[in-house]
Design a protein around this motif. Structure first.
Motif, PDB file in Angstrom:
ATOM      1  N   LEU A  87      35.917  16.419 -29.146  1.00 28.43           N
ATOM      2  CA  LEU A  87      34.723  16.805 -28.398  1.00 28.43           C
ATOM      3  C   LEU A  87      35.074  17.383 -27.035  1.00 28.43           C
ATOM      4  N   LEU A  88      35.943  16.707 -26.305  1.00 28.31           N
ATOM      5  CA  LEU A  88      36.250  17.163 -24.957  1.00 28.31           C
ATOM      6  C   LEU A  88      37.041  18.468 -24.953  1.00 28.31           C
ATOM      7  N   THR A  89      37.773  18.739 -26.038  1.00 28.55           N
ATOM      8  CA  THR A  89      38.475  20.024 -26.144  1.00 28.55           C
ATOM      9  C   THR A  89      37.480  21.174 -26.303  1.00 28.55           C
ATOM     10  N   HIS A  90      36.429  20.957 -27.089  1.00 32.52           N
ATOM     11  CA  HIS A  90      35.458  22.024 -27.339  1.00 32.52           C
ATOM     12  C   HIS A  90      34.408  22.146 -26.232  1.00 32.52           C
ATOM     13  N   LEU A  91      34.168  21.069 -25.507  1.00 32.20           N
ATOM     14  CA  LEU A  91      33.182  21.090 -24.428  1.00 32.20           C
ATOM     15  C   LEU A  91      33.940  21.144 -23.102  1.00 32.20           C
ATOM     16  N   ALA A  92      34.188  22.345 -22.643  1.00 34.09           N
ATOM     17  CA  ALA A  92      35.107  22.537 -21.515  1.00 34.09           C
ATOM     18  C   ALA A  92      34.452  22.361 -20.152  1.00 34.09           C
ATOM     19  N   GLU A  93      33.124  22.304 -20.071  1.00 30.08           N
ATOM     20  CA  GLU A  93      32.449  22.163 -18.781  1.00 30.08           C
ATOM     21  C   GLU A  93      32.829  20.842 -18.109  1.00 30.08           C
ATOM     22  N   ARG A  94      33.224  20.922 -16.819  1.00 26.35           N
ATOM     23  CA  ARG A  94      33.552  19.715 -16.079  1.00 26.35           C
ATOM     24  C   ARG A  94      32.858  19.668 -14.714  1.00 26.35           C
ATOM     25  N   ARG A  95      32.007  20.633 -14.428  1.00 24.47           N
ATOM     26  CA  ARG A  95      31.272  20.579 -13.171  1.00 24.47           C
ATOM     27  C   ARG A  95      30.206  19.489 -13.282  1.00 24.47           C
ATOM     28  N   PRO A  96      30.126  18.580 -12.321  1.00 22.81           N
ATOM     29  CA  PRO A  96      29.199  17.451 -12.452  1.00 22.81           C
ATOM     30  C   PRO A  96      27.727  17.841 -12.590  1.00 22.81           C
ATOM     31  N   GLU A  97      27.235  18.762 -11.780  1.00 19.51           N
ATOM     32  CA  GLU A  97      25.798  19.027 -11.801  1.00 19.51           C
ATOM     33  C   GLU A  97      25.297  19.567 -13.141  1.00 19.51           C
ATOM     34  N   PRO A  98      25.961  20.585 -13.738  1.00 23.80           N
ATOM     35  CA  PRO A  98      25.493  21.017 -15.059  1.00 23.80           C
ATOM     36  C   PRO A  98      25.571  19.901 -16.103  1.00 23.80           C
ATOM     37  N   LEU A  99      26.623  19.087 -16.029  1.00 25.42           N
ATOM     38  CA  LEU A  99      26.753  17.993 -16.992  1.00 25.42           C
ATOM     39  C   LEU A  99      25.678  16.940 -16.780  1.00 25.42           C
ATOM     40  N   LEU A 100      25.390  16.608 -15.531  1.00 23.00           N
ATOM     41  CA  LEU A 100      24.342  15.627 -15.255  1.00 23.00           C
ATOM     42  C   LEU A 100      22.975  16.152 -15.678  1.00 23.00           C
ATOM     43  N   ASP A 101      22.731  17.442 -15.408  1.00 20.10           N
ATOM     44  CA  ASP A 101      21.457  18.037 -15.850  1.00 20.10           C
ATOM     45  C   ASP A 101      21.335  17.948 -17.365  1.00 20.10           C
ATOM     46  N   ARG A 102      22.423  18.246 -18.066  1.00 18.01           N
ATOM     47  CA  ARG A 102      22.423  18.207 -19.532  1.00 18.01           C
ATOM     48  C   ARG A 102      22.200  16.764 -20.012  1.00 18.01           C
ATOM     49  N   LEU A 103      22.928  15.818 -19.436  1.00 16.90           N
ATOM     50  CA  LEU A 103      22.798  14.424 -19.843  1.00 16.90           C
ATOM     51  C   LEU A 103      21.360  13.942 -19.674  1.00 16.90           C
ATOM     52  N   CYS A 104      20.794  14.132 -18.503  1.00 20.16           N
ATOM     53  CA  CYS A 104      19.444  13.629 -18.246  1.00 20.16           C
ATOM     54  C   CYS A 104      18.412  14.322 -19.127  1.00 20.16           C
ATOM     55  N   ALA A 105      18.572  15.633 -19.326  1.00 17.39           N
ATOM     56  CA  ALA A 105      17.626  16.368 -20.179  1.00 17.39           C
ATOM     57  C   ALA A 105      17.740  15.910 -21.625  1.00 17.39           C
ATOM     58  N   ASP A 106      18.963  15.674 -22.091  1.00 23.23           N
ATOM     59  CA  ASP A 106      19.140  15.274 -23.486  1.00 23.23           C
ATOM     60  C   ASP A 106      18.636  13.854 -23.736  1.00 23.23           C
ATOM     61  N   VAL A 107      18.827  12.962 -22.774  1.00 28.12           N
ATOM     62  CA  VAL A 107      18.253  11.623 -22.922  1.00 28.12           C
ATOM     63  C   VAL A 107      16.726  11.718 -22.992  1.00 28.12           C
ATOM     64  N   ASP A 108      16.136  12.550 -22.154  1.00 30.05           N
ATOM     65  CA  ASP A 108      14.674  12.758 -22.219  1.00 30.05           C
ATOM     66  C   ASP A 108      14.269  13.290 -23.586  1.00 30.05           C
ATOM     67  N   ARG A 109      15.080  14.200 -24.148  1.00 33.75           N
ATOM     68  CA  ARG A 109      14.759  14.757 -25.466  1.00 33.75           C
ATOM     69  C   ARG A 109      14.859  13.694 -26.554  1.00 33.75           C
ATOM     70  N   VAL A 110      15.865  12.842 -26.466  1.00 30.30           N
ATOM     71  CA  VAL A 110      15.994  11.757 -27.439  1.00 30.30           C
ATOM     72  C   VAL A 110      14.773  10.854 -27.381  1.00 30.30           C
ATOM     73  N   LEU A 111      14.387  10.448 -26.181  1.00 39.54           N
ATOM     74  CA  LEU A 111      13.239   9.567 -26.028  1.00 39.54           C
ATOM     75  C   LEU A 111      11.962  10.222 -26.534  1.00 39.54           C
ATOM     76  N   ALA A 112      11.786  11.504 -26.242  1.00 38.56           N
ATOM     77  CA  ALA A 112      10.581  12.208 -26.689  1.00 38.56           C
ATOM     78  C   ALA A 112      10.560  12.353 -28.208  1.00 38.56           C
ATOM     79  N   ALA A 113      11.721  12.666 -28.802  1.00 37.36           N
ATOM     80  CA  ALA A 113      11.785  12.873 -30.249  1.00 37.36           C
ATOM     81  C   ALA A 113      11.541  11.580 -31.022  1.00 37.36           C
ATOM     82  N   CYS A 114      11.861  10.436 -30.410  1.00 41.29           N
ATOM     83  CA  CYS A 114      11.717   9.138 -31.098  1.00 41.29           C
ATOM     84  C   CYS A 114      10.390   8.456 -30.798  1.00 41.29           C
ATOM     85  N   ALA A 115       9.643   8.965 -29.840  1.00 39.45           N
ATOM     86  CA  ALA A 115       8.371   8.341 -29.487  1.00 39.45           C
ATOM     87  C   ALA A 115       7.441   8.337 -30.700  1.00 39.45           C
TER      88      ALA A 115
END
Length: 282
Positions: A91-119
């Motif tokens: 996974l880490l080989t294919h996902l090369a992004e290491r800048r914190p802000e884009p990764l944090l934005d992605r993490l928080c948005a994806d957690v929101d998507r998981v919660l919304a999809a399971c509601a």
């Protein structure tokens, strides 16, 4: 074993949102180049957690773009707890992004998507997971909460920040994830480990945050024993400590000496054989 209650489902949902927020705040306060483990920096650790959230969105919402790893779904079916580290490297080989802000934005948005999809969905609805295991939606939440807590511990320890593993949230891992995969089928996830034996080993886990849970190992398979079967081993535990032990952050000896775990029962010497099968990546 009973199914997941509405109270557990709500708790898991709240815990996932809250621990994501805590983890994001912690990471934002650190230098991303700081090494957390022998091989991962803060940025690598964040990329790992973000990749899991991305993967989980794809599990609960088939319209969401999958992880950009060719053949990843087929690869995942062969993964066991002993090869999870290899999966993380892929996974880490294919996902090369290491800048914190884009990764944090992605993490928080994806957690929101998981919660919304399971509601509105049943917490016992299952998805096919690593190693061909079947994991209930509540178990997905619990697994991701544990990842946030464990890797938050790694970041905090490396950077001198305070970090706690709240007992009720940490307890979700065994209560909803481990119980869930045993109930619904763990596939080849824990292949290997202890060789099959005709001797039954029953271990009871007890904490202040959950009802006691008993597992049995018999003929190389982990399942739930009949309620009439007496446990061989009893483990009284603080959930945060147990999780740190299971994932190799704290030794069993230290956990016992500090009171985070107490091992007793009729045959406590059988515990090592049980744990050779009932194990997690460490």
């Amino acid at each position: 074993m009973t199914t997941v209650s509405e109270q557990q489902w709500r708790l898991a949902s709240t815990a996932l949102a809250e621990q994501t927020r805590r983890f994001a705040e912690l990471v934002r306060s650190t230098d991303p180049a700081t090494m957390c483990t022998a091989h991962w920096s803060v940025a690598d650790t964040l990329a790992h957690v973000a990749s899991l959230a991305w993967y989980y969105v794809g599990l609960v919402d088939r319209e969401h773009p999958p992880l950009p790893v060719p053949g990843f779904d087929d690869y995942l079916r062969e993964v066991t707890v002993d090869t999870v580290a290899d999966m993380n490297d892929v996974l880490l080989t294919h996902l090369a992004e290491r800048r914190p802000e884009p990764l944090l934005d992605r993490l928080c948005a994806d957690v929101d998507r998981v919660l919304a999809a399971c509601a509105g969905r049943a917490p016992d609805e299952t998805v096919r997971w690593v190693g061909d295991a079947r994991v209930p939606l509540a178990g997905l939440y619990a697994h991701l909460v544990n990842e946030l807590l464990i890797h938050g511990y790694d970041v905090a320890r490396a950077t001198g920040r305070p970090w706690s593993l709240p007992g009720r949230e940490a307890a979700l891992y065994l209560e909803l994830f481990m119980v869930g995969v045993v109930r619904h089928g763990y596939g080849r996830l824990v292949d290997g480990g202890a060789p099959p034996s005709e001797r039954r080993i029953v271990v009871e886990f007890r904490s202040a945050y959950t009802e006691p849970v008993r597992f049995q190992l018999l003929r190389g398979r982990v399942s739930f024993p009949d309620p009439s079967v007496r446990p061989d081993v009893r483990i009284d535990y603080d959930p945060g400590t147990l999780n740190l032990v299971m994932f190799g952050r704290v030794s069993k000896v230290r956990a016992v000496l500090t009171g985070g775990m107490r091992v007793g029962g009729r045959r406590p010497w059988l515990l090592p054989a049980f744990l050779r099968k009932f194990r997690n990546p460490s």
